[in-house]
Design an enzyme around this catalytic site. Sequence first.
Site, PDB file in Angstrom:
ATOM      1  N   ASP A  67       0.814  -1.227   0.000  1.00  0.00           N
ATOM      2  CA  ASP A  67       0.000   0.000   0.000  1.00  0.00           C
ATOM      3  C   ASP A  67       0.841   1.269   0.000  1.00  0.00           C
ATOM      4  O   ASP A  67       2.067   1.226   0.183  1.00  0.00           O
ATOM      5  CB  ASP A  67      -0.957  -0.010   1.208  1.00  0.00           C
ATOM      6  CG  ASP A  67      -0.278  -0.393   2.521  1.00  0.00           C
ATOM      7  OD1 ASP A  67       0.960  -0.432   2.570  1.00  0.00           O
ATOM      8  OD2 ASP A  67      -0.988  -0.643   3.500  1.00  0.00           O
ATOM      9  N   ASN A 136      -7.715  -2.634  14.076  1.00  0.00           N
ATOM     10  CA  ASN A 136      -9.113  -2.937  13.718  1.00  0.00           C
ATOM     11  C   ASN A 136      -9.189  -4.131  12.766  1.00  0.00           C
ATOM     12  O   ASN A 136     -10.218  -4.388  12.164  1.00  0.00           O
ATOM     13  CB  ASN A 136      -9.806  -1.702  13.118  1.00  0.00           C
ATOM     14  CG  ASN A 136      -9.131  -1.219  11.835  1.00  0.00           C
ATOM     15  OD1 ASN A 136      -8.208  -1.853  11.340  1.00  0.00           O
ATOM     16  ND2 ASN A 136      -9.602  -0.109  11.299  1.00  0.00           N
ATOM     17  N   HIS A 138      -7.283  -4.519  10.034  1.00  0.00           N
ATOM     18  CA  HIS A 138      -6.954  -4.254   8.631  1.00  0.00           C
ATOM     19  C   HIS A 138      -5.647  -4.918   8.216  1.00  0.00           C
ATOM     20  O   HIS A 138      -4.744  -5.111   9.021  1.00  0.00           O
ATOM     21  CB  HIS A 138      -6.998  -2.754   8.286  1.00  0.00           C
ATOM     22  CG  HIS A 138      -5.885  -1.904   8.801  1.00  0.00           C
ATOM     23  ND1 HIS A 138      -6.107  -0.739   9.496  1.00  0.00           N
ATOM     24  CD2 HIS A 138      -4.544  -2.019   8.700  1.00  0.00           C
ATOM     25  CE1 HIS A 138      -4.944  -0.196   9.786  1.00  0.00           C
ATOM     26  NE2 HIS A 138      -3.979  -0.944   9.322  1.00  0.00           N
ATOM     27  N   GLU A 143      -9.675  -1.776   5.160  1.00  0.00           N
ATOM     28  CA  GLU A 143     -10.346  -1.457   6.414  1.00  0.00           C
ATOM     29  C   GLU A 143     -11.620  -2.302   6.578  1.00  0.00           C
ATOM     30  O   GLU A 143     -12.136  -2.842   5.600  1.00  0.00           O
ATOM     31  CB  GLU A 143     -10.735   0.032   6.403  1.00  0.00           C
ATOM     32  CG  GLU A 143      -9.554   0.990   6.342  1.00  0.00           C
ATOM     33  CD  GLU A 143      -8.912   1.242   7.710  1.00  0.00           C
ATOM     34  OE1 GLU A 143      -8.835   0.319   8.537  1.00  0.00           O
ATOM     35  OE2 GLU A 143      -8.464   2.383   7.937  1.00  0.00           O
TER      36      GLU A 143
HETATM   37  C1  GLP Z   1      -0.609   0.492   8.732  1.00  0.00           C
HETATM   38  C2  GLP Z   1      -0.244  -0.275   7.448  1.00  0.00           C
HETATM   39  C3  GLP Z   1      -0.461  -1.755   7.615  1.00  0.00           C
HETATM   40  C4  GLP Z   1       0.155  -2.221   8.925  1.00  0.00           C
HETATM   41  C5  GLP Z   1      -0.613  -1.602  10.067  1.00  0.00           C
HETATM   42  C6  GLP Z   1      -0.103  -2.011  11.440  1.00  0.00           C
HETATM   43  O1  GLP Z   1      -1.851   1.094   8.675  1.00  0.00           O
HETATM   44  N1  GLP Z   1      -0.948   0.167   6.294  1.00  0.00           N
HETATM   45  O2  GLP Z   1       0.090  -2.444   6.501  1.00  0.00           O
HETATM   46  O3  GLP Z   1       0.110  -3.600   9.019  1.00  0.00           O
HETATM   47  O4  GLP Z   1      -0.562  -0.186   9.954  1.00  0.00           O
HETATM   48  O5  GLP Z   1       1.052  -1.311  11.738  1.00  0.00           O
HETATM   49  P1  GLP Z   1       2.000  -1.590  12.947  1.00  0.00           P
HETATM   50  O6  GLP Z   1       2.810  -2.768  12.557  1.00  0.00           O
HETATM   51  O7  GLP Z   1       2.824  -0.338  13.051  1.00  0.00           O
HETATM   52  O8  GLP Z   1       1.150  -1.834  14.131  1.00  0.00           O
END
Ligand code: GLP
Length: 242
Positions: A67, A136, A138, A143
């Site tokens: 992404d 959440n 995702h 989402e």
């Molecule tokens: C972001 C990214 C995701 C990632 C998520 C969790 O929103 N788009 O790909 O997995 O956050 O991030 P973290 O690993 O910092 O908790």
Amino acid sequence: MKIYKAANYDEMSCKAANIISAQIIMKPDCVLGLATGSSPIGTYRQLVEWYEKGDLDFAAVTSVNLDEYQGLEGTHPQSYRYFMNENLFSHVNIAPEHTYLPNGAAADIEEECTHYDEIIQKLGGVDLQLLGLGHNGHIGFNEPDEAFAKGTHRVDLKESTIQANSRLFDSIDEVPRHALTMGIKTIMQAKKILVVVSGADKAEIVKQAFQGPVTPQVPASILQMHNDVTLVGDEAALSRLI
Ligand code: GLP
């Protein structure tokens, strides 16, 4: 699903990096699906260390990231292109032209999404997809929703995601409200999936995603339907799994 319980973040990162190196060693010209966020940073650090020791070669590897924020150029310090350069690409011998991310600054976002799916298809699909997990549920930026999204598409970020990601920006107003993400179908088409999770704050969503009902309200729950998923987490994140 295979589950590896690691004692802490470093052990989790080492195990995840092990799985990725095994993939590269077995198929040097593999396609790696990569992720951003705090969870995979240690994994990338470990891969860089092994590369520096001469144990890993990225010369023939191609990467496709999950992404990117809409509206950020790759030179913006909070863009995911910048993150990938900083944490992995600029430290290993992967060819820059073999590293793909959706272009968040594209003039025509719809065309960019179609183009991104075409790139993945032309590459023959993803061999190993690395994923983090949002609070959440995702994955990428898919989402919670009424239905599972298919290909690469533009998303409106949820308030909770904007809040969570604001820790990396100077102020919450600077966090982009939209992003481009691979869809659930694209993610599910990966031959293997590797999920990394750490911290007690992820324990509840880990339980919902991997032992709760499969629902688009918890996008990661679809991973229960994939036949080759490895979940690598630290004790705190996996503490609620039975
Ligand atoms: C972001 C990214 C995701 C990632 C998520 C969790 O929103 N788009 O790909 O997995 O956050 O991030 P973290 O690993 O910092 O908790």
